[in-house]
Design an enzyme around this catalytic site. Structure first.
Site, PDB file in Angstrom:
ATOM      1  N   LYS A  85       0.832  -1.215   0.000  1.00 49.80           N
ATOM      2  CA  LYS A  85       0.000   0.000   0.000  1.00 49.80           C
ATOM      3  C   LYS A  85       0.864   1.261   0.000  1.00 49.80           C
ATOM      4  CE  LYS A  85      -2.538   0.640   3.693  1.00 49.80           C
ATOM      5  NZ  LYS A  85      -2.014  -0.654   4.107  1.00 49.80           N
ATOM      6  N   THR A 141       3.934   1.446  -1.045  1.00 53.32           N
ATOM      7  CA  THR A 141       4.629   1.463  -2.323  1.00 53.32           C
ATOM      8  C   THR A 141       3.748   2.091  -3.404  1.00 53.32           C
ATOM      9  OG1 THR A 141       5.852  -0.530  -1.705  1.00 53.32           O
ATOM     10  CG2 THR A 141       5.787   0.026  -4.051  1.00 53.32           C
ATOM     11  N   ARG A 168       2.559   7.650   7.251  1.00 48.90           N
ATOM     12  CA  ARG A 168       2.868   7.449   8.667  1.00 48.90           C
ATOM     13  C   ARG A 168       4.357   7.161   8.856  1.00 48.90           C
ATOM     14  NH1 ARG A 168      -0.527   2.552  10.356  1.00 48.90           N
ATOM     15  NH2 ARG A 168      -0.052   1.964   8.220  1.00 48.90           N
ATOM     16  N   LYS A 189       7.258  -7.580   9.802  1.00 42.92           N
ATOM     17  CA  LYS A 189       6.816  -6.863   8.609  1.00 42.92           C
ATOM     18  C   LYS A 189       7.930  -6.097   7.914  1.00 42.92           C
ATOM     19  CE  LYS A 189       3.029  -3.958   6.982  1.00 42.92           C
ATOM     20  NZ  LYS A 189       1.933  -3.064   7.353  1.00 42.92           N
ATOM     21  N   ALA A 223      -3.024   0.627  12.925  1.00 41.90           N
ATOM     22  CA  ALA A 223      -4.376   0.596  12.375  1.00 41.90           C
ATOM     23  C   ALA A 223      -5.233  -0.538  12.923  1.00 41.90           C
ATOM     24  CB  ALA A 223      -4.328   0.500  10.858  1.00 41.90           C
ATOM     25  N   PHE A 244      -3.379  -1.078   6.987  1.00 45.52           N
ATOM     26  CA  PHE A 244      -4.031  -2.358   6.720  1.00 45.52           C
ATOM     27  C   PHE A 244      -5.151  -2.196   5.685  1.00 45.52           C
ATOM     28  CE2 PHE A 244      -2.263  -3.380  11.068  1.00 45.52           C
ATOM     29  CZ  PHE A 244      -1.279  -4.222  10.584  1.00 45.52           C
ATOM     30  N   PHE A 287       3.309  -8.333  -8.737  1.00 45.90           N
ATOM     31  CA  PHE A 287       4.424  -9.109  -8.194  1.00 45.90           C
ATOM     32  C   PHE A 287       4.969  -9.982  -9.321  1.00 45.90           C
ATOM     33  CE2 PHE A 287       2.699  -7.556  -4.340  1.00 45.90           C
ATOM     34  CZ  PHE A 287       3.674  -7.679  -3.355  1.00 45.90           C
ATOM     35  N   TRP A 320       6.709  -0.764  -8.205  1.00 44.09           N
ATOM     36  CA  TRP A 320       7.871  -1.347  -7.522  1.00 44.09           C
ATOM     37  C   TRP A 320       9.039  -1.444  -8.494  1.00 44.09           C
ATOM     38  CZ3 TRP A 320      11.374  -5.264  -7.886  1.00 44.09           C
ATOM     39  CH2 TRP A 320      12.114  -5.565  -6.733  1.00 44.09           C
TER      40      TRP A 320
END
Length: 554
Positions: free
Chosen positions: A71, A73, A94, A105, A273, A301, A379, A407
């Site tokens: 998110k 990214t 954030r 993470k 979150a 999230f 991906f 990405w």
């Protein structure tokens, strides 16, 4: 293939003064924190008060896998794409917490060629905001126990002190502790606990404050516990409102950094979150709106957590009106929700089943009368057949969808998404409205969120939660919005219910009042506010060489 940190370390950064100059800041508007970071004076908003706001774009996501779906990214890639197309765009994100950075993470500055830099500094101590928030929080803790030690004039009930201590690290051993051992010189023995700093009400309060004056007024209202007669006690009762606020005098200033493509980004505040409200600070978002054509922000999230709280809490308190929502979806997460075990292998059957999760998030965002765009975050293992299946589903839902390859390609890979967002903003005017009226009772508001957003059939309240509902009604807190605290792994409160579960009931075990931040917290399921480290924490992969170069951070 290069890692995120290798890509970031090879980037050519501009001095932060050049980034500030791009968005019209003067030297009096900011102060340097090294060569590539700056803090912007919050009083800038007063100077820009007559300037028209830009458009506000919220980036959210489907229910993620444990690794996250990119998110941040996509948020970075979208703002890079808009700038590449000639528009003025600022992202507002954030700040990372050290707990996840060293846990499972990893960092939170985007990835690949859509990152915010300097990523090592941002992911580690940055400008010290989380330290300041932790110290301000723990000052309240220290004064509470000191007050009890020296006579307890407020008649604090030591069994009903709700204020925990904080630490910006995942440390499960601190969830339940006993303090004050060692005799009278060491205080009064009592049970206590820690929560992670980003779950602190000080963090939430700072992020929802509109000014330093507003922050001070909010801090005064924070309830830390109750006296022996059940009366709520506040920070103002401890006579330390000024001291706590003074510790935050720099932390309240938004941090200005840049992307790999030298576009401006505000990174400020970091409430979790799945525990708190999951959005960056109001002040940073408002600055982005005043200084750009398109402010791009994200909420933590999935849409059932961060986006719901952004739209029902942050937008109310900041008088914000978003213009469009981008829902990030990945093939791997959708296959996960369809029951696939190997997410790197084409599986159209699992993907088709998992698309029910995307359906629900689209429906939810439309309930706020907002234009919606879906971003398929690419991906390497994704296939064209899988993308086509998602495209067809979005057409059925009447929602535009773009393949997003930010990405690998940076801003160039986000241009398709940017064009769709621009089209939605211009041709489908937002008619944003919150999900519920504040005049409803807390019980009704919780039930509305569970039924409308999660898809549940009802809510059960523990005896402890019911008692708190009565307290809220009797003490004038009924009109506050709800901050749901639940697992991020499911639309429900049970992590193992994947996809689009139905027929479930959400269990509210505890209700807390965050009177300073201005919301009511409903703790659902087995959610905890002090995470633990995994068996093999990310910290084991991080290293630094003799020249100070960090590796393995992400």
């Amino acid at each position: 293939m290069k890692t995120d940190i290798q890509i970031a370390q090879e980037a050519t950064l501009l001095p932060i003064s050049k980034i500030a100059e791009k968005i019209g800041l003067t030297e009096n508007d900011y102060e340097m924190y090294g060569k590539y970071k700056a803090k912007v004076d919050f009083n800038l908003l007063n100077r820009l008060s007559d300037k028209k706001d830009g458009k506000l774009i919220l980036v959210t996501a489907i229910t993620p896998t444990p690794a996250g779906e990119g998110k941040s990214t996509v948020t970075v890639g979208l703002t890079q794409a808009l700038n590449k197309m000639g528009y003025s765009s600022i992202a507002a994100l954030r700040e990372p917490s050290l707990g996840p950075v060293f846990g499972m993470k990893g960092g939170a500055t985007g990835g690949g060629h859509s990152q915010v830099v300097p990523m090592e500094e941002i992911n580690l101590h940055f400008t010290g905001d989380l330290h300041a928030i932790g110290v301000a929080h723990n000052l309240i803790s220290a004064v509470i126990d000191n007050h009890i030690k020296f006579g307890n004039k407020l008649n604090i009930d030591i069994t009903r002190i709700t204020w925990k201590r904080v630490l910006d690290m995942n440390d499960r051993s601190l969830r339940n502790i006993v303090i004050g051992l060692g005799g009278s010189a060491s205080g009064i023995p009592r049970e206590n606990s820690f929560q992670i700093t980003v779950a602190s009400e000080i963090m939430a309060t700072l992020c929802l404050a509109n000014s330093l004056k507003d922050l001070k007024e909010k801090i005064a209202k924070i309830i830390f516990g109750y006296d022996v007669n059940g009366k709520p006690l506040t920070v103002a009762d401890l006579n330390i409102t000024g001291a706590v606020t003074a510790l935050l005098k720099d932390a309240i200033k938004p941090n200005l950094v840049q992307t790999l493509e030298n576009t401006p980004v505000f990174i400020h505040g970091g409430p979790f979150a799945n525990i708190a409200h999951g959005c960056n600070s109001l002040i940073a978002t408002k600055m982005a709106l005043k200084l750009s054509d398109y402010a791009i922000t994200e909420a933590g999230f999935a849409a059932d957590l961060g986006a719901e709280k952004f739209l029902d809490i942050k937008c109310r308190q900041g008088n914000l009106s978003p213009d469009c929502v981008v829902i990030v979806a990945t093939v791997r997460a959708l296959k996960h929700h369809g029951g696939a075990k190997d997410l790197g292998v084409e599986n159209l059957e699992a993907l088709s089943k998992g698309l029910e999760n995307l359906d629900k998030h689209i429906e939810n965002m439309k309930k706020y009368n907002l234009p919606v765009v879906v971003a398929m975050n690419r991906f390497l293992t994704d296939t064209e057949a899988e993308f086509d299946l998602i495209r067809n589903r979005c057409r059925e839902q009447g929602v535009p969808v773009a393949l997003c390859d930010v990405w690998a390609q940076g801003g160039e890979g986000g241009i398709e998404l940017a064009k769709l967002v621009l089209n939605e903003v211009e041709n489908k005017k937002s008619q944003y409205k919150p999900l519920y009226e504040l005049s409803k009772s807390p019980k009704e508001k919780i039930e509305t969120i569970v039924k409308e957003i999660y898809g549940g059939v009802g809510v059960t309240f523990s005896a402890k939660a019911k008692k708190m509902l009565t307290f809220l009604e009797e003490n004038g807190y009924n009109d506050l919005p709800i901050c749901m605290s639940k697992t991020q792994k499911s639309l429900s409160d049970k992590a193992n219910l994947l996809g689009r579960p139905s027929g479930f009931t959400v269990e509210i075990n505890e209700i807390r009042i965050a009177a300073g931040a201005g919301f009511i917290i409903a703790m659902a399921g087995d959610i905890i506010d002090m995470p633990g480290l995994p068996k093999v924490p990310a910290a084991e992969m991080i290293d630094i060489d003799e020249f100070g170069k960090i590796s393995g951070l992400f």
